[in-house]
Design a protein around this motif. Structure first.
Motif, PDB file in Angstrom:
ATOM      1  N   SER A 103      -4.882   5.532  -0.855  1.00 22.47           N
ATOM      2  CA  SER A 103      -4.289   6.091   0.897  1.00 22.47           C
ATOM      3  C   SER A 103      -3.756   4.932   0.942  1.00 22.47           C
ATOM      4  CB  SER A 103      -5.227   6.168   1.538  1.00 22.47           C
ATOM      5  OG  SER A 103      -5.526   6.290   2.841  1.00 22.47           O
ATOM      6  N   GLU A 104      -2.789   4.752   1.968  1.00 21.77           N
ATOM      7  CA  GLU A 104      -2.745   3.148   3.090  1.00 21.77           C
ATOM      8  C   GLU A 104      -3.125   2.450   3.395  1.00 21.77           C
ATOM      9  OE1 GLU A 104       1.441   3.613   4.022  1.00 21.77           O
ATOM     10  OE2 GLU A 104       1.623   5.751   3.074  1.00 21.77           O
ATOM     11  N   GLU A 105      -3.885   3.636   4.744  1.00 20.76           N
ATOM     12  CA  GLU A 105      -5.385   3.054   5.380  1.00 20.76           C
ATOM     13  C   GLU A 105      -6.858   3.279   4.744  1.00 20.76           C
ATOM     14  OE1 GLU A 105      -4.584   2.215   8.312  1.00 20.76           O
ATOM     15  OE2 GLU A 105      -2.066   2.769   8.170  1.00 20.76           O
ATOM     16  N   ASP A 106      -7.784   2.491   5.295  1.00 21.61           N
ATOM     17  CA  ASP A 106      -8.929   1.991   4.703  1.00 21.61           C
ATOM     18  C   ASP A 106      -9.936   3.697   4.773  1.00 21.61           C
ATOM     19  OD1 ASP A 106      -8.445  -0.343   3.946  1.00 21.61           O
ATOM     20  OD2 ASP A 106     -10.514  -0.824   4.869  1.00 21.61           O
ATOM     21  N   VAL A 107     -10.010   4.031   3.750  1.00 20.35           N
ATOM     22  CA  VAL A 107     -10.619   5.109   3.585  1.00 20.35           C
ATOM     23  C   VAL A 107     -12.374   5.131   3.424  1.00 20.35           C
ATOM     24  CG1 VAL A 107     -10.952   7.313   1.902  1.00 20.35           C
ATOM     25  CG2 VAL A 107      -9.415   6.014   1.842  1.00 20.35           C
ATOM     26  N   ARG A 142      -5.764  -5.971  -3.089  1.00 18.27           N
ATOM     27  CA  ARG A 142      -6.955  -5.101  -3.439  1.00 18.27           C
ATOM     28  C   ARG A 142      -6.190  -4.012  -3.732  1.00 18.27           C
ATOM     29  NH1 ARG A 142     -13.005  -5.075  -1.494  1.00 18.27           N
ATOM     30  NH2 ARG A 142     -13.963  -3.882  -3.673  1.00 18.27           N
ATOM     31  N   ILE A 143      -6.641  -2.483  -4.350  1.00 13.55           N
ATOM     32  CA  ILE A 143      -5.892  -1.392  -5.147  1.00 13.55           C
ATOM     33  C   ILE A 143      -6.637  -1.121  -3.968  1.00 13.55           C
ATOM     34  CG2 ILE A 143      -5.796   0.572  -6.773  1.00 13.55           C
ATOM     35  CD1 ILE A 143      -5.774  -1.888  -8.700  1.00 13.55           C
ATOM     36  N   PRO A 144      -5.562   0.131  -3.158  1.00 14.54           N
ATOM     37  CA  PRO A 144      -6.154   1.075  -2.919  1.00 14.54           C
ATOM     38  C   PRO A 144      -6.362   2.630  -2.805  1.00 14.54           C
ATOM     39  CG  PRO A 144      -4.094   1.035  -2.164  1.00 14.54           C
ATOM     40  CD  PRO A 144      -4.286   0.339  -3.422  1.00 14.54           C
ATOM     41  N   PRO A 169       8.119  -1.196   5.489  1.00 20.10           N
ATOM     42  CA  PRO A 169       8.532   0.250   6.006  1.00 20.10           C
ATOM     43  C   PRO A 169       8.702   0.811   7.022  1.00 20.10           C
ATOM     44  CG  PRO A 169       6.342   0.471   5.312  1.00 20.10           C
ATOM     45  CD  PRO A 169       6.415  -0.951   5.412  1.00 20.10           C
ATOM     46  N   GLU A 170       9.390   0.101   8.510  1.00 28.00           N
ATOM     47  CA  GLU A 170       9.478  -0.508   9.592  1.00 28.00           C
ATOM     48  C   GLU A 170      10.564  -0.239   9.164  1.00 28.00           C
ATOM     49  OE1 GLU A 170       7.439   0.457  11.270  1.00 28.00           O
ATOM     50  OE2 GLU A 170       5.873   0.045  10.447  1.00 28.00           O
ATOM     51  N   GLU A 171      11.913   0.910  10.199  1.00 30.17           N
ATOM     52  CA  GLU A 171      13.440   0.597   9.856  1.00 30.17           C
ATOM     53  C   GLU A 171      13.477  -0.578  10.529  1.00 30.17           C
ATOM     54  OE1 GLU A 171      15.108   4.257  10.281  1.00 30.17           O
ATOM     55  OE2 GLU A 171      13.981   4.869   8.267  1.00 30.17           O
ATOM     56  N   THR A 172      13.372  -2.123  10.842  1.00 31.96           N
ATOM     57  CA  THR A 172      13.937  -3.114  11.182  1.00 31.96           C
ATOM     58  C   THR A 172      15.502  -2.809  11.305  1.00 31.96           C
ATOM     59  OG1 THR A 172      13.385  -4.697  10.464  1.00 31.96           O
ATOM     60  CG2 THR A 172      11.775  -3.910  10.932  1.00 31.96           C
ATOM     61  N   ARG A 210       0.784  -1.586  -0.516  1.00 33.05           N
ATOM     62  CA  ARG A 210      -0.102   0.027  -0.439  1.00 33.05           C
ATOM     63  C   ARG A 210       0.801   1.247   0.051  1.00 33.05           C
ATOM     64  NH1 ARG A 210      -5.520  -0.322   2.982  1.00 33.05           N
ATOM     65  NH2 ARG A 210      -7.011  -1.390   1.897  1.00 33.05           N
ATOM     66  N   LYS A 211       2.131   1.507   0.785  1.00 34.49           N
ATOM     67  CA  LYS A 211       3.057   2.361   1.291  1.00 34.49           C
ATOM     68  C   LYS A 211       3.629   2.862  -0.300  1.00 34.49           C
ATOM     69  CE  LYS A 211       6.974   4.514   3.457  1.00 34.49           C
ATOM     70  NZ  LYS A 211       6.100   5.791   3.982  1.00 34.49           N
ATOM     71  N   VAL A 212       4.299   1.553  -1.340  1.00 37.25           N
ATOM     72  CA  VAL A 212       4.171   1.593  -2.078  1.00 37.25           C
ATOM     73  C   VAL A 212       3.642   2.537  -3.488  1.00 37.25           C
ATOM     74  CG1 VAL A 212       5.222   0.606  -4.602  1.00 37.25           C
ATOM     75  CG2 VAL A 212       6.101   0.083  -1.929  1.00 37.25           C
ATOM     76  N   PHE A 213       2.161   1.986  -3.605  1.00 33.96           N
ATOM     77  CA  PHE A 213       1.108   2.082  -4.546  1.00 33.96           C
ATOM     78  C   PHE A 213       0.887   3.749  -3.662  1.00 33.96           C
ATOM     79  CE2 PHE A 213      -3.174   3.245  -5.978  1.00 33.96           C
ATOM     80  CZ  PHE A 213      -2.794   2.634  -7.087  1.00 33.96           C
ATOM     81  N   VAL A 214       0.826   3.995  -3.001  1.00 35.67           N
ATOM     82  CA  VAL A 214       0.665   5.193  -2.876  1.00 35.67           C
ATOM     83  C   VAL A 214       1.873   7.011  -2.769  1.00 35.67           C
ATOM     84  CG1 VAL A 214       0.202   7.001  -1.053  1.00 35.67           C
ATOM     85  CG2 VAL A 214      -0.684   4.363  -1.077  1.00 35.67           C
TER      86      VAL A 214
END
Length: 872
Positions: free
Chosen positions: A426-430, A411-413, A465-468, A155-159
């Motif tokens: 959006s990365e989160e559900d709208v 599913r496309i965000p 995307p967390e800096e693990t 989701r982050k990459v798509f957005v």
């Protein structure tokens, strides 16, 4: 000490894999001398692992175990791919067969639950198969392309790509599978040569008693024609450009245009243009502002734009259109033609070019850094020729269609506001429109292409995307090993995404592994029934012989021709390792570890330790360069031909003497190092045997034991050369015995004359007598009567005294008969190889086999003729 007479791979493999897991020996712990990381190419959850997977997993495991033994902090990260199209296809098929229902009968939410149940079950199957091969992956870090963490990354990459203008939505001609009901990327279309026809059709010119002839392989698509195109320099059609043609059967007026895309040499040189049903026509239509008339629906049936043909399948429409063209006098002729037809790589349905609203990624600007990374050598391909293939494709890259008309997948965000029309990404559900505040929202029905999530695999699996901590330690990874068929699907896209979102390459080396074919060189397939199931091979022979066979056949740039007899031969090699270890253990009474000093070593000890060190160097360098076949061959030759056949034989009498301590220590140390070197290739067998050796280190498990290092203090070039002479000398005696039917254990007398001051035979009389079953050695000035020459070099010339051992005349008669038979074979092969028809028509492997037989017979003839001269 006795390990038992029988090598039982199934018992050993089950036992040791459990121990390795229980002890967490595959787990990356952040400790070590540098790091080595690799992500497993995630197998699709749609079925069983095949021999290509077995090769890929075996080769990756060889490198991973090698790096772990070198002391690296090693992470081999496993996981599985949700395989959108394939998984939905098989589950839909399963539900239809078992419950008689289509996915629509369940609804989206319930259907996805069913797929998740299926996916979880098959993920476990895949995991067990990977374990059976012996893969030393870190199961504590197992990932799935649809798990929560990867979904967040997707989701982050798509957005981000959408917000930066790289992702857009628009009408475009796509590859549509009418059976799977979704778009396919260009790489998911398999082209096959099929018999078809070229239909020559007359298109009348408006206002003239004249026509222009086009040739097409798909007459049914003419219902959507919106132009005819010719090449601007084609003199035949110069006067037609700018005129209007009448579309037969439809009556639509269409312009005749000029475009350089048209190939004047194909068909009639005039091209019907159907922008909605051909990708090249679509681009041509864009250049000339042509209308796009869509005449098929998503099931490849003619729609309302097809007039009276509406409701027909494309095949039915073709037949009807051709009949009507003929009836109305428009069909000039039909020519047979073999042409390439695109099929769905999953269900084999003929793909239909289709005009649809889809989501795309602009790839040209994103590809720039991915091209640089390979051009600059930051990422290396093995074999290197794949670099050119990659760059050619990347330099011509098109926009990537990332939407799929499926329910299973990411599913496309995107949420559409039904009130104001705003597109919410959006990365989160709208739940509320960001523009007008309306809650009347509808999420995009499509899912993302499976390869979209796979493209993020090297960093999303490490926690991005967390800096693990894992991301900091193990990215970029060191190696990607995969098949050539997904360089564009996966390898290229991972490089693009790694450079874009991590600012760094995803891996340093890309090893493109071989294609495993059957013994005749044919691709393995269900239709041919020539597939080899790796799990059945493991059940019959064990994982280790299969792994070793695959490694020794894995020459860079060559496909593997796999015959089960080859695996059987390496099963014998595994038995040889077992029996040699058993022999050593049975001779370890009163073993006492001692320090090896060069001054204490015998000639054969020095030779053995030299050969060991040179093998360590050769194997290490070969694995570092991914030359698995060279490493495996070096190990096979060293262990069987040198350690077993020569060194063990040479020290047998020393082991029976009171002064056996040195021989025991060399035997054990060389065996210990051999098992370490063999471990990446044959992990189960070597761990079992190594655990039974007298302990010379305090290491607990072979899987984490230290990799042997080259030690120049135990490399003795002169002694190695001298022992090699002894070996050749003994082989000469054995060959003479074999050639004249004397059993090897029969004791013989030999004689030799010295040709220099270096009398190395005298120095090594004891060894020669023991290993060649020789009773007496004497120095002579001339070749004795009734003797055969067995060895010649710059220092000595040696002979086996035949004396009363054989009837010379009877032996000459036997050899002459054999020679006569061999000469007939020679003539047969010579005639074949000089036959032009045979060379032109016979399969390559048959010709090669004939050449090999010819050379073998020729060599045997030369040998017999020499022996007969000796006996005269």
């Amino acid at each position: 000490m006795d390990i038992g007479k029988r090598y039982t791979p199934n018992e050993i493999e089950t036992k040791w894999y459990k121990v390795w897991l229980d002890e967490e020996l595959f787990k990356a712990k952040g400790e070590g001398n540098g790091k080595f990381s690799v992500v497993i190419p995630p197998p699709n959850i749609t079925g069983k692992i095949h021999m290509g997977h077995a090769l890929n997993i075996s080769l990756q495991d060889i490198v991973t175990r090698f790096k772990r033994m070198q002391g690296k902090d090693t992470l081999w990260l496993p996981g599985e791919d949700h395989a959108g199209i394939a998984t939905q296809h098989v589950v839909e098929k399963f539900l239809m067969q078992s419950e008689g229902k289509r996915k629509e009968d369940y609804g989206r939410e319930e259907f996805i639950k069913r797929v998740w149940n299926w996916a979880n079950e098959y993920r476990e199957h895949i995991k067990k198969q990977i374990m059976a091969i012996g893969a030393s992956v870190d199961w504590s870090r197992e990932r799935f392309t649809l798990d929560e963490g990867l979904n967040k990354a997707v989701r982050k990459v798509f957005v981000e790509l959408y917000n930066e203008g790289y992702i857009y939505k628009g009408k475009y001609i796509v590859n549509w599978c009418p059976s799977c009901g979704t778009v396919l990327s260009d790489e998911e279309v398999e082209h096959k040569d099929e018999k078809g026809a070229l239909y020559h059709i007359k298109y009348p010119i408006k206002g003239e008693d004249n026509y222009i002839i086009i040739a097409t392989t798909r007459p049914e698509t003419m219902l959507g024609d919106t132009a005819i195109a010719v090449h601007p320099s084609d003199e035949r059609y110069k006067d037609y450009v700018g005129k209007v043609a009448i579309l037969p059967l439809v009556g639509r007026e269409i312009p005749i245009i000029a475009d350089k895309y048209v190939d004047p040499s194909f068909g009639t040189g005039a091209l019907k243009v159907t922008p909605a049903h051909d990708p090249n026509d679509y681009l041509l239509g864009q250049r000339h502002n042509l209308e796009s008339v869509q005449i098929m629906d998503e099931y490849a049936k003619i729609n309302e734009n097809g007039g009276k043909y509406a409701g027909m399948t494309r095949e039915e429409a073709r037949k009807a259109v051709v009949e009507d063209l003929e009836k109305e006098g428009y069909l000039l002729k039909i020519e047979e033609l073999e042409h390439s037809v695109g099929h769905c790589y999953r269900c084999d349905t003929v793909v239909e070019p289709f005009l649809l609203d889809q989501w795309f990624v602009k790839m040209k600007p994103l590809a720039e850094k991915a091209i640089e990374a390979v051009e600059d050598g930051d990422i290396k391909f093995y074999p290197e020729r794949w670099k050119k293939v990659y760059l050619n494709w990347m330099n011509e890259i098109r926009d990537w269609c990332i939407s799929r008309q499926l329910w299973w997948g990411h599913r496309i965000p995107v949420w559409y506001c039904e009130d104001c029309g705003h597109i919410n990404v959006s990365e989160e559900d709208v739940h509320k429109c960001e523009k007008c505040g309306s809650t009347n929202l509808r999420q995009d029905e499509d899912v993302l292409d499976t390869w979209f999530s796979s493209a993020l695999w090297p960093f999303s699996t490490l926690g991005w995307p967390e800096e693990t901590e894992d991301l900091k330690k193990y990215y970029p990874t060191d190696l990607l090993m995969t098949g050539f068929d997904i360089i564009f699907f996966w390898v290229a896209r991972m490089i693009v995404m790694g450079e874009k979102f991590m600012g760094d390459k995803p891996f340093s080396d890309v090893y493109i592994h071989q294609l495993v074919r059957d013994k005749h060189g044919r691709k393995m397939s269900k239709s041919l029934g020539n597939g080899i199931d790796p799990l059945e091979v493991i059940e019959k022979y064990g994982a280790d012989p299969m792994r070793f066979a695959l490694a020794i056949l894995a020459a860079q740039g060559r496909d593997i021709k796999l015959d089960l007899q080859i695996i059987d031969s390496y099963s014998k090699f595994a038995n040889k390792i077992w029996n040699a270890t058993r022999f050593v253990l049975l001779n370890m009474d009163d073993f006492e570890k001692m320090e090896l000093k060069p001054e204490d070593l015998t000639l054969e000890d020095k030779w053995m330790l030299t050969r060991l060190n040179k093998t360590i160097k050769e194997v290490t360098e070969a694995i570092e360069k991914y030359e698995f076949n060279i490493a495996a061959r070096a190990l096979y030759d060293f262990f069987w031909n040198e350690y077993c056949d020569w060194y063990i034989e040479a020290v047998k009498n020393r082991l029976k003497s009171e002064d056996k301590k040195l021989a025991q220590n060399v035997l054990v140390r060389v065996l210990d190092s051999s098992l370490r070197l063999l471990h990446p290739f044959m992990p189960f067998l070597t761990e079992e045997l190594w655990q039974n050796l007298p302990k010379i280190t305090d290491e607990k498990y072979l899987v984490t034991a230290k990799w042997p290092e080259y030690n120049e203090n135990f490399v003795f070039e002169n002694e190695e050369a001298e022992f090699e002479k002894i070996k050749a000398f003994i082989r000469g005696i054995r060959n003479v015995k074999a050639d004249i039917n004397i059993p090897q254990i029969t004791k013989v007398e030999i004689a030799y004359k010295t040709l220099s001051d270096n009398d190395w035979i005298k120095r090594n009389e004891k060894t020669v007598k023991e290993l060649a079953f020789v009773t007496n050695i004497e120095i002579v000035s001339e070749k004795p009567e009734k003797s055969a020459t067995s060895y010649v070099d710059e220092d000595v010339e040696a002979y086996v005294k035949l004396g009363e051992l054989i009837d010379i005349e009877a032996e000459k008669e036997r050899l002459n008969k054999k020679l006569e038979k061999l000469n007939k074979e020679f003539q047969k092969y010579d005639k074949k190889l000089n036959n032009k028809n045979f060379i032109e028509r016979a399969p390559e492997e048959v010709i090669e086999e004939t050449k090999e037989k010819f050379e073998m017979v020729k060599s045997q003839i030369e040998k017999l003729e020499k022996l007969l001269r000796e006996l005269d």
